[in-house]
Design an enzyme around this catalytic site. Structure first.
Site, PDB file in Angstrom:
ATOM      1  N   ALA A 178       7.384   7.758 -53.790  1.00 14.61           N
ATOM      2  CA  ALA A 178       6.007   7.591 -54.245  1.00 14.61           C
ATOM      3  C   ALA A 178       5.658   6.114 -54.361  1.00 14.61           C
ATOM      4  CB  ALA A 178       5.819   8.285 -55.597  1.00 14.61           C
ATOM      5  N   GLY A 221      10.678  10.535 -53.615  1.00 14.80           N
ATOM      6  CA  GLY A 221       9.849  11.458 -52.861  1.00 14.80           C
ATOM      7  C   GLY A 221      10.130  11.441 -51.375  1.00 14.80           C
ATOM      8  N   GLU A 232      14.572   8.418 -59.902  1.00 13.06           N
ATOM      9  CA  GLU A 232      13.521   8.737 -60.877  1.00 13.06           C
ATOM     10  C   GLU A 232      13.908   8.500 -62.333  1.00 13.06           C
ATOM     11  OE1 GLU A 232      12.172  11.116 -57.265  1.00 13.06           O
ATOM     12  OE2 GLU A 232      14.041  10.400 -58.140  1.00 13.06           O
TER      13      GLU A 232
END
Length: 269
Positions: free
Chosen positions: A67, A120, A143
């Protein structure tokens, strides 16, 4: 054509080549790129002339770094502190928008990974059916180091590789090398460079095209959907497709072409 400034969409010989094209941002998945992925795979899935896709990233530095955190930070500042408000357009299963279209594709999708494949971006590759990589590639789910939770990477990874290997990546946020990814079965093959990677991906796509398209699509559905069933239930699930394909012209064409020593002419009916 669905090519744009952030994504390249090319077709040839019943194959579709989709390239994430934000090399200056390591192909980070901003809103524009995610919408382009949706459009590209919607087009691919709807085109009966296309039977297999190859997904890769431009530039040689990254398949995708995940992302776009700069965009996420900006959205958070504009809409509050929630990371959910920063990325309202998400896939149904908790990933970024664009992942559902890959996950739900009836046709095979090959990920050709060159460089960083993180967060992602890693999850995009997980939703593909076959993963190839250059030896310099890196895979990871960072993450938790940003106080975020992965989506498909958190749920699906331990179903694809040994639990301990998945947890090590998930709990530490540390990436693994392409060699290690190959050792644990995350990646099917390693090649030395980008040119070899794309050539190998196309070769595998051509091998898929030698098979009857309906049989390929049924195999994918039986394996991907049936893997969550008991063995007996998966057998029953498979038998529905076996009965269906037995009634097709292609089921006659395959053995006939073999006996006549010629290439089958598949009609998908």
């Amino acid at each position: 054509m669905v090519s744009s400034d952030v994504l390249s969409y090319e077709t040839r010989d019943r194959k579709c080549f989709i390239t994430l094209n934000r090399p200056q941002a390591m192909n980070a998945l901003n809103l524009e790129l995610r919408e382009a992925i949706v459009q590209a795979f919607t087009e691919f899935n709807a085109d009966d002339d296309l039977l297999v896709a190859v997904l890769t990233g431009a530039g040689g530095r990254a398949f995708s770094a995940g992302a776009d955190l700069k965009e996420m930070s900006s959205n958070q500042a504009a809409g509050g502190t929630s990371s959910k408000s920063a990325y309202p357009a998400v896939a149904k299963k908790g990933g970024l928008r664009g992942m559902d279209e890959i996950d739900q594709s009836a046709k095979p999708v090959i990920a050709a990974v060159d460089g960083y494949c993180l967060a992602g971006g890693f999850e995009l590759a997980l939703y593909c059916d076959i993963r190839l990589a250059t030896t310099s590639s890196v895979f990871g789910l960072p993450e938790p180091r940003r106080s975020l939770l992965a989506g498909p990477g958190l749920i699906n990874l331990s179903r694809m590789i040994p639990l301990g290997e998945a947890l090590r990546m998930q709990l530490t946020g540390m990436p693994i090398t392409a060699e290690r990814a190959h050792q644990i079965g995350l990646v099917s093959e390693l090649v030395d460079d980008r040119e070899s990677l794309l050539a190998r991906a196309e070769k595998i796509a051509d091998e898929i095209l030698e098979c009857a398209p309906l049989a390929v699509q049924y195999v994918k559905r039986i394996v991907k959907e049936g893997r969550y069933l008991t063995v007996d239930d998966q057998w029953r699930f498979s038998e529905m497709f076996s009965a269906s394909i037995a009634e097709t012209e292609d089921a006659l064409e395959g053995p006939k072409a073999f006996a006549e020593k010629r290439t089958p002419q598949w009609k998908m009916r």
